[in-house]
Design a protein around this motif. Structure first.
Motif, mmCIF file in Angstrom:
data_model
loop_
_atom_site.group_PDB
_atom_site.id
_atom_site.type_symbol
_atom_site.label_atom_id
_atom_site.label_comp_id
_atom_site.label_asym_id
_atom_site.label_seq_id
_atom_site.Cartn_x
_atom_site.Cartn_y
_atom_site.Cartn_z
ATOM 1 N N GLY A 171 -7.149 17.653 -11.146
ATOM 2 C CA GLY A 171 -7.237 16.166 -11.086
ATOM 3 C C GLY A 171 -5.832 15.717 -10.626
ATOM 4 N N GLY A 172 -4.851 16.267 -10.992
ATOM 5 C CA GLY A 172 -3.483 15.766 -10.128
ATOM 6 C C GLY A 172 -3.460 16.069 -8.761
ATOM 7 N N TRP A 173 -3.966 17.244 -8.124
ATOM 8 C CA TRP A 173 -3.945 17.344 -6.898
ATOM 9 C C TRP A 173 -5.001 16.333 -6.119
ATOM 10 C CZ3 TRP A 173 -0.089 19.637 -4.837
ATOM 11 C CH2 TRP A 173 0.390 20.596 -5.653
ATOM 12 N N TRP A 174 -5.918 15.937 -6.797
ATOM 13 C CA TRP A 174 -6.876 14.853 -6.154
ATOM 14 C C TRP A 174 -5.943 13.692 -6.151
ATOM 15 C CZ3 TRP A 174 -10.843 15.124 -3.293
ATOM 16 C CH2 TRP A 174 -11.519 16.106 -3.371
ATOM 17 N N LEU A 175 -5.244 13.269 -7.368
ATOM 18 C CA LEU A 175 -4.368 12.106 -7.276
ATOM 19 C C LEU A 175 -3.627 12.234 -6.161
ATOM 20 C CD1 LEU A 175 -3.382 10.590 -10.772
ATOM 21 C CD2 LEU A 175 -4.228 9.475 -8.440
ATOM 22 N N VAL A 176 -2.634 13.269 -6.192
ATOM 23 C CA VAL A 176 -1.502 13.564 -4.700
ATOM 24 C C VAL A 176 -2.288 13.357 -3.645
ATOM 25 C CG1 VAL A 176 -0.283 15.277 -3.538
ATOM 26 C CG2 VAL A 176 -0.196 15.007 -6.319
ATOM 27 N N ALA A 177 -3.637 13.962 -3.307
ATOM 28 C CA ALA A 177 -4.039 13.709 -2.012
ATOM 29 C C ALA A 177 -4.439 12.140 -1.709
ATOM 30 C CB ALA A 177 -5.465 14.501 -1.938
ATOM 31 N N GLY A 191 -3.178 10.082 -2.959
ATOM 32 C CA GLY A 191 -1.963 9.090 -2.801
ATOM 33 C C GLY A 191 -1.351 8.990 -1.409
ATOM 34 N N TRP A 192 -1.413 10.357 -0.808
ATOM 35 C CA TRP A 192 -1.054 10.459 0.540
ATOM 36 C C TRP A 192 -2.001 9.881 1.513
ATOM 37 C CZ3 TRP A 192 3.642 11.982 1.365
ATOM 38 C CH2 TRP A 192 4.268 12.744 0.800
ATOM 39 N N TRP A 193 -3.154 9.693 1.107
ATOM 40 C CA TRP A 193 -4.208 8.964 2.065
ATOM 41 C C TRP A 193 -3.638 7.406 2.071
ATOM 42 C CZ3 TRP A 193 -7.298 10.040 5.951
ATOM 43 C CH2 TRP A 193 -7.642 11.290 5.926
ATOM 44 N N LEU A 194 -3.465 7.000 0.775
ATOM 45 C CA LEU A 194 -2.855 5.706 0.817
ATOM 46 C C LEU A 194 -1.714 5.369 1.322
ATOM 47 C CD1 LEU A 194 -4.426 4.534 -2.592
ATOM 48 C CD2 LEU A 194 -2.756 2.751 -1.738
ATOM 49 N N VAL A 195 -0.638 6.236 1.311
ATOM 50 C CA VAL A 195 0.440 6.237 2.208
ATOM 51 C C VAL A 195 0.167 6.033 3.489
ATOM 52 C CG1 VAL A 195 2.641 7.433 2.799
ATOM 53 C CG2 VAL A 195 1.994 7.309 0.470
ATOM 54 N N ALA A 196 -0.696 7.093 3.976
ATOM 55 C CA ALA A 196 -0.933 6.806 5.344
ATOM 56 C C ALA A 196 -1.696 5.590 5.801
ATOM 57 C CB ALA A 196 -2.029 8.294 5.846
ATOM 58 N N GLY A 197 -2.518 5.221 5.009
ATOM 59 C CA GLY A 197 -3.252 3.841 5.075
ATOM 60 C C GLY A 197 -2.400 2.808 5.411
ATOM 61 N N LEU A 243 0.953 -1.146 -0.112
ATOM 62 C CA LEU A 243 0.198 -0.130 -0.065
ATOM 63 C C LEU A 243 0.875 1.076 0.087
ATOM 64 C CD1 LEU A 243 -3.107 -0.347 2.070
ATOM 65 C CD2 LEU A 243 -2.955 0.324 -0.086
ATOM 66 N N VAL A 244 1.794 1.197 0.787
ATOM 67 C CA VAL A 244 2.844 2.426 1.005
ATOM 68 C C VAL A 244 3.448 2.831 -0.407
ATOM 69 C CG1 VAL A 244 4.939 3.345 1.852
ATOM 70 C CG2 VAL A 244 3.104 2.002 3.494
ATOM 71 N N ALA A 245 3.935 1.511 -1.075
ATOM 72 C CA ALA A 245 4.689 1.480 -2.434
ATOM 73 C C ALA A 245 3.413 2.217 -3.585
ATOM 74 C CB ALA A 245 5.123 0.406 -3.054
ATOM 75 N N GLY A 246 2.207 1.648 -3.548
ATOM 76 C CA GLY A 246 1.334 2.165 -4.248
ATOM 77 C C GLY A 246 0.837 3.617 -4.341
ATOM 78 N N GLY A 247 1.190 3.996 -2.890
ATOM 79 C CA GLY A 247 0.877 5.301 -2.467
ATOM 80 C C GLY A 247 1.846 6.304 -2.998
ATOM 81 N N TRP A 248 2.993 5.770 -2.966
ATOM 82 C CA TRP A 248 4.246 6.522 -3.599
ATOM 83 C C TRP A 248 3.942 6.654 -4.940
ATOM 84 C CZ3 TRP A 248 6.129 10.120 -0.588
ATOM 85 C CH2 TRP A 248 6.508 9.777 0.703
ATOM 86 N N TRP A 249 3.334 5.627 -5.787
ATOM 87 C CA TRP A 249 3.417 5.788 -7.279
ATOM 88 C C TRP A 249 2.217 6.671 -7.586
ATOM 89 C CZ3 TRP A 249 6.256 4.500 -11.108
ATOM 90 C CH2 TRP A 249 7.354 3.596 -10.776
ATOM 91 N N LEU A 250 1.142 6.663 -6.717
ATOM 92 C CA LEU A 250 0.078 7.557 -6.889
ATOM 93 C C LEU A 250 0.636 9.059 -6.800
ATOM 94 C CD1 LEU A 250 -3.223 6.176 -5.533
ATOM 95 C CD2 LEU A 250 -2.791 7.129 -7.747
#
Length: 122
Positions: free
Chosen positions: A68-74, A76-82, A37-44
């Motif tokens: 849209g990019g900012w939404w993706l970044v946000a 991704g950060w949620w995914l990293v946190a999760g 999940l962390v790796a996927g978040g960094w990719w996002l």
């Protein structure tokens, strides 16, 4: 009667040891899943930054891309946190599994000591 209780004590200890190993294994799976999940978040996050950069090159429709990019970044950060929460939960599970394994060994050792005392008495 006493020997039956000792057998149950030793058997219960072995069940605790087995359950502890299952908990340890499950914890490792959780840790591995968290790392994915962390790796996927960094990719996002990286993809979001690329979208943001590409959005700045466009003029009219670029603002939508930037958003849209900012939404993706946000996201991704949620995914990293999760992912970090999953990793932390996995470590807690691993630690709990080790405690269970240790408790199981104590029960097994106590059962063997009681068994040895019983045989020494009779």
């Amino acid at each position: 009667m006493y020997k039956v209780h000792l057998f149950r004590l030793v058997a219960g200890g072995w069940w605790l040891v087995a359950g502890g190993w299952w908990l340890v294994a499950g914890g490792w799976w959780l840790v591995a899943g968290g790392w994915w999940l962390v790796a996927g978040g960094w990719w996002l996050v990286a993809g979001g930054w690329w979208l943001v950069a590409g959005g700045w090159w466009l003029v009219a429709g670029g603002w939508w891309l930037v958003a849209g990019g900012w939404w993706l970044v946000a996201g991704g950060w949620w995914l990293v946190a999760g992912g970090w929460w999953l990793v932390a939960g996995g470590w807690w599970l691993v630690a709990g599994g080790w405690w269970l394994v240790a408790g199981g060994w104590w029960l097994v050792a106590g059962g063997w000591c009681s068994c040895a005392r019983c045989h020494a008495m009779y």
